[in-house]
Write an enzyme that holds these catalytic residues in place. Structure first.
Site, PDB file in Angstrom:
ATOM      1  N   LYS A 107       0.845  -1.192   0.000  1.00 22.25           N
ATOM      2  CA  LYS A 107       0.000   0.000   0.000  1.00 22.25           C
ATOM      3  C   LYS A 107       0.874   1.234   0.000  1.00 22.25           C
ATOM      4  O   LYS A 107       1.867   1.293   0.723  1.00 22.25           O
ATOM      5  CB  LYS A 107      -0.859   0.040   1.272  1.00 22.25           C
ATOM      6  CG  LYS A 107      -1.891  -1.021   1.372  1.00 22.25           C
ATOM      7  CD  LYS A 107      -2.597  -0.851   2.709  1.00 22.25           C
ATOM      8  CE  LYS A 107      -3.496  -2.040   2.996  1.00 22.25           C
ATOM      9  NZ  LYS A 107      -4.073  -1.947   4.339  1.00 22.25           N
TER      10      LYS A 107
ATOM     11  N   ASP B 105      10.847  12.521  -7.104  1.00 19.79           N
ATOM     12  CA  ASP B 105      10.650  11.715  -5.896  1.00 19.79           C
ATOM     13  C   ASP B 105      11.541  10.474  -5.941  1.00 19.79           C
ATOM     14  O   ASP B 105      11.090   9.364  -5.669  1.00 19.79           O
ATOM     15  CB  ASP B 105       9.168  11.315  -5.772  1.00 19.79           C
ATOM     16  CG  ASP B 105       8.830  10.843  -4.360  1.00 19.79           C
ATOM     17  OD1 ASP B 105       9.619  11.113  -3.434  1.00 19.79           O
ATOM     18  OD2 ASP B 105       7.777  10.190  -4.187  1.00 19.79           O
TER      19      ASP B 105
HETATM   20  N1  LIG Z   1       5.648  -2.444 -10.457  1.00 16.53           N
HETATM   21  C1  LIG Z   1       5.644  -2.988  -9.243  1.00 16.53           C
HETATM   22  N2  LIG Z   1       6.011  -4.270  -9.062  1.00 16.53           N
HETATM   23  C2  LIG Z   1       6.030  -4.808  -7.827  1.00 16.53           C
HETATM   24  N3  LIG Z   1       5.708  -4.148  -6.706  1.00 16.53           N
HETATM   25  C3  LIG Z   1       5.307  -2.875  -6.816  1.00 16.53           C
HETATM   26  C4  LIG Z   1       5.260  -2.219  -8.090  1.00 16.53           C
HETATM   27  N4  LIG Z   1       4.838  -0.969  -7.891  1.00 16.53           N
HETATM   28  C5  LIG Z   1       4.641  -0.827  -6.579  1.00 16.53           C
HETATM   29  N5  LIG Z   1       4.913  -1.962  -5.920  1.00 16.53           N
HETATM   30  C6  LIG Z   1       4.835  -2.209  -4.487  1.00 16.53           C
HETATM   31  O1  LIG Z   1       3.581  -1.818  -4.043  1.00 16.53           O
HETATM   32  C7  LIG Z   1       3.650  -1.075  -2.853  1.00 16.53           C
HETATM   33  C8  LIG Z   1       2.891   0.248  -3.050  1.00 16.53           C
HETATM   34  O2  LIG Z   1       3.542   1.001  -4.047  1.00 16.53           O
HETATM   35  P1  LIG Z   1       3.074   2.443  -4.473  1.00 16.53           P
HETATM   36  O3  LIG Z   1       3.923   2.908  -5.568  1.00 16.53           O
HETATM   37  O4  LIG Z   1       1.614   2.407  -4.699  1.00 16.53           O
HETATM   38  O5  LIG Z   1       3.276   3.269  -3.191  1.00 16.53           O
HETATM   39  P2  LIG Z   1       4.652   3.733  -2.457  1.00 16.53           P
HETATM   40  O6  LIG Z   1       5.639   4.142  -3.471  1.00 16.53           O
HETATM   41  O7  LIG Z   1       5.066   2.672  -1.501  1.00 16.53           O
HETATM   42  O8  LIG Z   1       4.127   4.938  -1.626  1.00 16.53           O
HETATM   43  P3  LIG Z   1       3.869   6.430  -2.126  1.00 16.53           P
HETATM   44  O9  LIG Z   1       2.905   6.338  -3.270  1.00 16.53           O
HETATM   45  O10 LIG Z   1       3.293   7.036  -0.922  1.00 16.53           O
HETATM   46  O11 LIG Z   1       5.213   6.983  -2.514  1.00 16.53           O
HETATM   47  C9  LIG Z   1       5.089  -0.915  -2.528  1.00 16.53           C
HETATM   48  O12 LIG Z   1       5.415  -1.834  -1.501  1.00 16.53           O
HETATM   49  C10 LIG Z   1       5.826  -1.294  -3.761  1.00 16.53           C
HETATM   50  O13 LIG Z   1       7.016  -1.969  -3.472  1.00 16.53           O
END
Ligand SMILES: Nc1ncnc2c1ncn2[C@@H]1O[C@H](COP(=O)(O)OP(=O)(O)OP(=O)(O)O)[C@@H](O)[C@H]1O
Length: 607
Positions: free
Chosen positions: A22, A137
């Site tokens: 998340k 970011d």
């Molecule tokens: N392409 C992907 N493949 C595998 N895991 C992913 C991928 N994109 C995101 N995740 C995993 O999903 C989770 C949520 O990612 P998301 O990018 O939605 O939020 P974040 O980067 O953790 O937080 P924020 O959006 O607040 O910066 C994270 O643990 C991330 O490692």
């Protein structure tokens, strides 16, 4: 989120899998395409919050920017759709999660790993910047890792296009610890602000903590503006220097992405071509004392498979274990040859290359023995015909003759003296360190000008010149190909990997020994090692510019003969003393000591 989802525009039906994680605005799930079984990551943003698909809104901007990017170091964007409640983005699935997850398990990374990750990140970021997109970011949790440990920049939720002035809106966004001075001063985010973030990340992955993390925030912001961070004294000088360059408070002083990989941190250290998956939770092993271990073995097997077709070269002696090849007191000449075989293949005798009539010593009785790593060794009995010429076409005969003449000139110069004549200190290029792994890969050496080279088993030579990291490759005598590190052809990749392994090992050894900093000498792209010869007492190196080096085994004493004619210079090093050089003129008038003469004589006999 429904268990099955249909993209109305493509008609594809997906099965939603487990929740991966998340974020602040989104949830991420594993996703399978029902018709192809391809696996993706599904980023789901609720429409009520950030997911308003209004023009210019956050999600709209993320989709617009991300959907037109295609690069191996950027998370691939495969499509998007929406329903009443959510916006869905179908992304490349990165099964090994992110660098943040690796850091959580590992706390810090090794320098070779950091070089590996940075190389991928710089490549992806350069692609973004060339399209005038700033990420804004960059942080470990946005660097994703796929099954093969390839690093991918993801989460373009804050990415934006820069305007004509090279800046975007003056908003304060991104993760506070990684914000650049110009961002917190509201001067807008630019490509250089992403480069600052790379500096923070490099610091963080090497030390375990971000460079700026003081509380309260105002104090941290002041440190960021001043570029004040705790000095990471335990890091290598090259790592510290690069961090300082990246964290320059003035954006104009930070290195550009085009030149970043030319920094000494990259050119003077080993960068693995890939990382083992276990490096997500435990440090990979790159430097095992000689023999250099599994990594070398792998690189070597690749090298064996990639070398040009079996080529024979005569060892006048780079043969690492001569006693193995001496049989019943007869004198033998070893001809090492690489068989045509796949990496990992260990059979030898069945796979050995046929003798060609062009082989230098064909016609002589031939014996064969097997070697564990899979190359054939043909032993030819020289006693049968000692007068046979062992010099192949285009051989190094000329250089050997010149070296012999020069050694003789010094010996003839003057009588023996009780002590060496008064000398002077001159910048001389010589090999400070070497790794003899010629039985499998080659002979690596580190020069006093900071560059390193390897004479490979197939007779080719590769060097990494300092500064700048220019790669010089000699496929044949008299032929020189030069490349920047980035442009080295794929076919030469393994040779470069072997050279870097050698270079990394030697630099570490030199660092451990507290070797003085390398003097800056003019680069010589065409300088290469022609031969190395080992006896019980000494190692002799012969370079293609005529330089001869004799290094005594066990004792820290080296003799280098460089230059030519009246410019001939004899330089002598002894443990704990700086090198002292004597011109031919001085030798003629004063002579040299018996010890020096003996060493010269020994070299002469070896040649
Ligand atoms: N392409 C992907 N493949 C595998 N895991 C992913 C991928 N994109 C995101 N995740 C995993 O999903 C989770 C949520 O990612 P998301 O990018 O939605 O939020 P974040 O980067 O953790 O937080 P924020 O959006 O607040 O910066 C994270 O643990 C991330 O490692």
């Amino acid at each position: 989120v429904a268990a099955f989802l249909r993209d109305p525009s493509s008609g594809r039906v997906y099965r939603r899998g487990k929740l991966i994680g998340k974020g602040a605005f989104s949830h991420c799930y594993k996703l399978t395409d029902m018709s192809t079984s391809a696996v993706f990551a599904l980023k789901v943003v609720p429409r009520r919050g950030a997911g308003h698909l209004c023009p210019g809104g956050k999600v709209e901007r993320e989709i617009t920017l991300h959907s037109c990017l295609r690069h191996r170091n950027i998370v691939a964007f495969h499509g998007h759709f929406a329903d009443r409640d959510h916006v869905y983005m179908v992304l490349e699935y990165c099964s090994r999660q992110s660098l943040a997850h690796v850091l959580k398990a590992r706390h810090t990374l090794t320098e070779p790993e950091v070089r590996y990750y940075l190389r991928g990140l710089v490549s992806g970021l350069r692609y973004l910047h060339q399209r005038h997109i700033v990420h804004r970011d960059l942080k470990p949790s946005n660097f994703f890792l796929n099954k093969n440990m390839e690093v991918k920049i993801g989460d373009l939720g804050l990415a934006a296009r820069v305007g004509p002035g090279g800046h975007c809106h003056r908003v304060l966004c991104g993760t506070p610890n990684f914000q650049a001075p110009e961002v917190i001063s509201r001067n807008g985010h630019s490509c250089q602000s992403d480069i600052w973030a790379l500096g923070c990340i490099m610091y963080m992955v090497l030390t375990g903590t971000p460079p700026f993390m003081a509380a309260p925030l105002s104090e941290m912001y002041q440190n960021i503006r001043d570029g004040h961070y705790p000095e990471p004294a335990h890091l290598s000088p090259n790592a510290r220097h690069l961090i300082a360059r990246l964290l320059a408070p003035n954006p104009g002083e930070r290195p550009s992405l085009d030149h970043l990989l030319e920094d000494d941190f990259f050119t003077q250290g080993f960068t693995p071509d890939r990382l083992p998956p276990h490096s997500c939770h435990s440090p990979p092993i790159f430097t095992i004392p000689l023999p250099l271990g599994r990594l070398f073995q792998k690189a070597g097997q690749l090298l064996l498979s990639q070398c040009r077709p079996p080529c024979e070269y005569i060892t006048h002696y780079p043969c690492p274990h001569p006693q193995r090849y001496i049989s019943r007191g007869k004198q033998f000449l070893c001809v090492l040859s690489l068989p045509r075989q796949r990496a990992g293949h260990r059979g030898v005798l069945e796979e050995r290359p046929p003798l060609t009539s062009a082989a230098p010593c064909s016609g002589l009785p031939v014996q064969e023995v097997s070697q564990p790593l899979g190359y054939g060794v043909r032993i030819q009995n020289l006693a049968a015909n000692e007068s046979v010429s062992t010099e192949p076409e285009g051989s190094q005969k000329l250089e050997v003759e010149v070296a012999i003449r020069n050694l003789q000139l010094c010996l003839d110069a003057g009588p023996s003296a009780i002590r060496n004549p008064p000398g002077e200190q001159q910048p001389v290029i010589w090999a400070l360190k070497w790794v003899d792994y010629s039985s499998k890969y080659g002979f690596g050496y580190q020069l006093s000008d900071g560059s390193s080279g390897v004479l490979l088993r197939d007779g080719t030579h590769m060097a990494l010149r300092s500064p700048g990291g220019q790669v010089c490759y000699m496929p044949d005598r008299g032929k020189l190909e030069t490349f920047t590190l980035r442009d080295v052809p794929r076919l030469l990749g393994t040779k470069l990997a072997v050279l870097r392994l050698f270079a990394c090992h030697m630099q570490q050894q030199l660092r451990k020994e507290g070797a003085p900093p390398m003097p800056t000498l003019p680069a010589r792209p065409s300088l290469c090692l022609l031969r190395f010869l080992a006896s019980k007492q000494a190692l002799l190196l012969l370079f293609n510019n005529g330089t001869v080096q004799v290094s005594l085994t066990g004792v820290q004493a080296h003799l280098v003969l460089s230059g030519e004619g009246e410019e001939l210079l004899l330089t002598h090093w002894e443990q704990g003393h700086p090198g002292t050089s004597y011109s031919l003129g001085i030798l003629r008038s004063h002579g040299c000591t018996l010890a020096t003469r003996q060493l010269l004589h020994h070299a002469l006999c070896m040649l």
